[in-house]
Scaffold this motif. Structure first.
Motif, PDB file in Angstrom:
ATOM      1  N   VAL A   1       0.842  -1.206   0.000  1.00  0.00           N
ATOM      2  CA  VAL A   1       0.000   0.000   0.000  1.00  0.00           C
ATOM      3  C   VAL A   1       0.875   1.253   0.000  1.00  0.00           C
ATOM      4  O   VAL A   1       1.874   1.322   0.720  1.00  0.00           O
ATOM      5  N   GLN A   2       0.494   2.248  -0.804  1.00  0.00           N
ATOM      6  CA  GLN A   2       1.169   3.550  -0.775  1.00  0.00           C
ATOM      7  C   GLN A   2       0.413   4.464   0.187  1.00  0.00           C
ATOM      8  O   GLN A   2      -0.744   4.800  -0.047  1.00  0.00           O
ATOM      9  N   PHE A   3       1.052   4.838   1.271  1.00  0.00           N
ATOM     10  CA  PHE A   3       0.450   5.742   2.256  1.00  0.00           C
ATOM     11  C   PHE A   3       1.000   7.150   2.054  1.00  0.00           C
ATOM     12  O   PHE A   3       2.134   7.329   1.605  1.00  0.00           O
ATOM     13  N   TYR A   4       0.205   8.152   2.422  1.00  0.00           N
ATOM     14  CA  TYR A   4       0.673   9.542   2.346  1.00  0.00           C
ATOM     15  C   TYR A   4      -0.174  10.423   3.257  1.00  0.00           C
ATOM     16  O   TYR A   4      -1.310  10.074   3.595  1.00  0.00           O
ATOM     17  N   ASP A   5       0.383  11.556   3.656  1.00  0.00           N
ATOM     18  CA  ASP A   5      -0.321  12.499   4.523  1.00  0.00           C
ATOM     19  C   ASP A   5       0.291  13.888   4.408  1.00  0.00           C
ATOM     20  O   ASP A   5       1.422  14.049   3.941  1.00  0.00           O
ATOM     21  N   TYR A   6      -0.463  14.877   4.871  1.00  0.00           N
ATOM     22  CA  TYR A   6       0.056  16.213   5.152  1.00  0.00           C
ATOM     23  C   TYR A   6       0.362  16.263   6.645  1.00  0.00           C
ATOM     24  O   TYR A   6      -0.290  15.577   7.441  1.00  0.00           O
ATOM     25  N   THR A   7       1.320  17.087   7.059  1.00  0.00           N
ATOM     26  CA  THR A   7       1.599  17.213   8.484  1.00  0.00           C
ATOM     27  C   THR A   7       2.052  18.620   8.855  1.00  0.00           C
ATOM     28  O   THR A   7       2.690  19.309   8.049  1.00  0.00           O
ATOM     29  N   LYS A   8       1.717  19.014  10.061  1.00  0.00           N
ATOM     30  CA  LYS A   8       2.200  20.269  10.639  1.00  0.00           C
ATOM     31  C   LYS A   8       3.196  19.997  11.765  1.00  0.00           C
ATOM     32  O   LYS A   8       3.623  20.925  12.448  1.00  0.00           O
ATOM     33  N   ILE A   9       3.545  18.753  11.962  1.00  0.00           N
ATOM     34  CA  ILE A   9       4.507  18.370  12.991  1.00  0.00           C
ATOM     35  C   ILE A   9       5.867  18.233  12.322  1.00  0.00           C
ATOM     36  O   ILE A   9       6.176  17.220  11.695  1.00  0.00           O
ATOM     37  N   THR A  10       6.700  19.257  12.443  1.00  0.00           N
ATOM     38  CA  THR A  10       7.936  19.323  11.654  1.00  0.00           C
ATOM     39  C   THR A  10       8.941  18.220  11.990  1.00  0.00           C
ATOM     40  O   THR A  10       9.695  17.783  11.120  1.00  0.00           O
ATOM     41  N   LYS A  11       8.959  17.735  13.225  1.00  0.00           N
ATOM     42  CA  LYS A  11       9.942  16.707  13.591  1.00  0.00           C
ATOM     43  C   LYS A  11       9.738  15.417  12.803  1.00  0.00           C
ATOM     44  O   LYS A  11      10.666  14.618  12.667  1.00  0.00           O
ATOM     45  N   ARG A  12       8.551  15.223  12.271  1.00  0.00           N
ATOM     46  CA  ARG A  12       8.293  14.014  11.484  1.00  0.00           C
ATOM     47  C   ARG A  12       9.148  13.986  10.216  1.00  0.00           C
ATOM     48  O   ARG A  12       9.496  12.905   9.721  1.00  0.00           O
ATOM     49  N   ALA A  13       9.482  15.160   9.697  1.00  0.00           N
ATOM     50  CA  ALA A  13      10.258  15.238   8.453  1.00  0.00           C
ATOM     51  C   ALA A  13      11.688  14.744   8.633  1.00  0.00           C
ATOM     52  O   ALA A  13      12.349  14.374   7.663  1.00  0.00           O
ATOM     53  N   TYR A  14      12.181  14.738   9.866  1.00  0.00           N
ATOM     54  CA  TYR A  14      13.563  14.338  10.137  1.00  0.00           C
ATOM     55  C   TYR A  14      13.687  12.841  10.446  1.00  0.00           C
ATOM     56  O   TYR A  14      14.798  12.340  10.594  1.00  0.00           O
ATOM     57  N   ARG A  15      12.576  12.159  10.553  1.00  0.00           N
ATOM     58  CA  ARG A  15      12.614  10.733  10.847  1.00  0.00           C
ATOM     59  C   ARG A  15      12.899   9.913   9.590  1.00  0.00           C
ATOM     60  O   ARG A  15      12.653  10.357   8.465  1.00  0.00           O
ATOM     61  N   SER A  16      13.371   8.714   9.800  1.00  0.00           N
ATOM     62  CA  SER A  16      13.562   7.777   8.700  1.00  0.00           C
ATOM     63  C   SER A  16      12.223   7.083   8.456  1.00  0.00           C
ATOM     64  O   SER A  16      11.892   6.093   9.113  1.00  0.00           O
ATOM     65  N   LEU A  17      11.456   7.622   7.541  1.00  0.00           N
ATOM     66  CA  LEU A  17      10.105   7.123   7.299  1.00  0.00           C
ATOM     67  C   LEU A  17      10.131   5.901   6.387  1.00  0.00           C
ATOM     68  O   LEU A  17      11.022   5.750   5.555  1.00  0.00           O
ATOM     69  N   PRO A  18       9.154   5.018   6.527  1.00  0.00           N
ATOM     70  CA  PRO A  18       9.070   3.863   5.630  1.00  0.00           C
ATOM     71  C   PRO A  18       8.992   4.307   4.170  1.00  0.00           C
ATOM     72  O   PRO A  18       8.468   5.390   3.864  1.00  0.00           O
ATOM     73  N   ALA A  19       9.484   3.480   3.282  1.00  0.00           N
ATOM     74  CA  ALA A  19       9.542   3.827   1.858  1.00  0.00           C
ATOM     75  C   ALA A  19       8.163   4.040   1.252  1.00  0.00           C
ATOM     76  O   ALA A  19       8.026   4.775   0.269  1.00  0.00           O
ATOM     77  N   ASN A  20       7.136   3.440   1.844  1.00  0.00           N
ATOM     78  CA  ASN A  20       5.782   3.559   1.290  1.00  0.00           C
ATOM     79  C   ASN A  20       4.935   4.601   2.014  1.00  0.00           C
ATOM     80  O   ASN A  20       3.706   4.561   1.961  1.00  0.00           O
ATOM     81  N   TYR A  21       5.614   5.544   2.690  1.00  0.00           N
ATOM     82  CA  TYR A  21       4.887   6.624   3.370  1.00  0.00           C
ATOM     83  C   TYR A  21       5.476   7.971   2.964  1.00  0.00           C
ATOM     84  O   TYR A  21       6.648   8.262   3.235  1.00  0.00           O
ATOM     85  N   ALA A  22       4.664   8.804   2.316  1.00  0.00           N
ATOM     86  CA  ALA A  22       5.098  10.125   1.845  1.00  0.00           C
ATOM     87  C   ALA A  22       4.414  11.210   2.673  1.00  0.00           C
ATOM     88  O   ALA A  22       3.189  11.213   2.827  1.00  0.00           O
TER      89      ALA A  22
END
Length: 274
Positions: free
Chosen positions: A153-174
């Motif tokens: 599954v390709q997951f995606y979201d918008y976010t206002k929590i900036t620290k999330r951008a610095y994490r090593s996110l799964p390849a299927n989450y944008a």
């Protein structure tokens, strides 16, 4: 259309546009935003970013039918009252959606934060029953997040929590950062994060005409006093974010230009710019 207990497809104008291309079908989960459930806050930055007043949770059918609002509140209360049970329900829902997409011959895409900003990549483990070789060999598998449980599954979201951008996110989450000028410190944090990580930044413009003009000129946000090359100012190409909701297909390093709809048209907090 897929109709699950938590996620649904075919009810969002932008996802329908993207689905018409025939490659993906998108399902979205809508919860009661911010603290509207009365049990907790699923949008921790809502007050800071000034986005609650213009939230699209009050747009479309939800602005007409109280039953939709009540259903979202009920889902959110299930999330807060028993997270493990909620995650089990979500796994079953996504499994059913995957089977639905297989029958249609399309790829599944899921946006979990339709009207929330939950950090699904941390503290949200789940269990999925896997069939390695034969249906009778089904076994329980534990996963750190829903993304690892469903690599198909390709997951995606918008976010206002900036620290999330610095994490090593799964390849299927944008993830796409969401900009707001309601709070100067927040705006600066989003700009700094966009500069340091290269993550795309969504901006809601006052009108479609203003947004469309930016498609040709590009746009810039932040403090220019430190020069162009800094973490205090972002200058980027603007793309049409209303053409489709499939943010995972956007080029990297752009401003995703949206225009105000529903209650956001009346926003004066700074969440809508222009």
């Amino acid at each position: 259309m897929y109709r699950g207990t938590l996620i649904r497809s075919g009810g969002n104008a932008k996802t329908i546009k993207g689905d018409k291309a025939g490659e993906y079908e998108t399902a979205i989960m809508y919860l009661a935003p911010a603290a509207q459930s009365g049990m907790g806050n699923v949008c921790p930055m809502a007050a800071t970013a000034g986005c609650e007043m213009g939230c699209l949770s009050k747009a479309g059918r939800a602005a007409i039918f109280n039953s939709i609002v009540n259903a979202r509140i009920a889902k959110t209360r299930r999330y807060f009252s028993d997270r493990a049970a909620f995650m089990a329900e979500l796994v079953k829902d996504i499994e059913a959606f995957v089977r639905y997409c297989e029958r249609k011959g399309v790829k599944p895409a899921v946006r979990l934060n339709g009207t929330s900003d939950i950090q699904w990549e941390v503290a949200h483990p789940c269990v999925r029953y896997i069939k390695p070789k034969h249906p009778q060999q089904e076994r329980e598998a534990h996963f750190a997040s829903i993304f690892y449980a469903f690599p198909e599954v390709q997951f995606y979201d918008y976010t206002k929590i900036t620290k999330r951008a610095y994490r090593s996110l799964p390849a299927n989450y944008a993830l796409t950062l969401s900009y707001s000028e309601a709070n100067p410190a927040y705006a600066a944090a989003v700009i700094k994060t966009a500069c340091e990580t290269g993550m795309n930044m969504a901006v809601v413009y006052r009108s479609k005409a203003l947004r469309d003009n930016m498609l040709y000129s590009g746009d810039a946000f932040g403090d220019a006093s430190n020069g162009v090359v800094s973490t205090t100012r972002v200058i980027r190409q603007v793309i049409d974010g209303d053409e489709t909701d499939m943010r995972f297909s956007d080029p990297r390093g752009v401003i995703v230009g949206l225009y105000a709809k529903g209650p956001a048209k009346r926003d004066s907090s700074g969440f809508v710019v222009g």
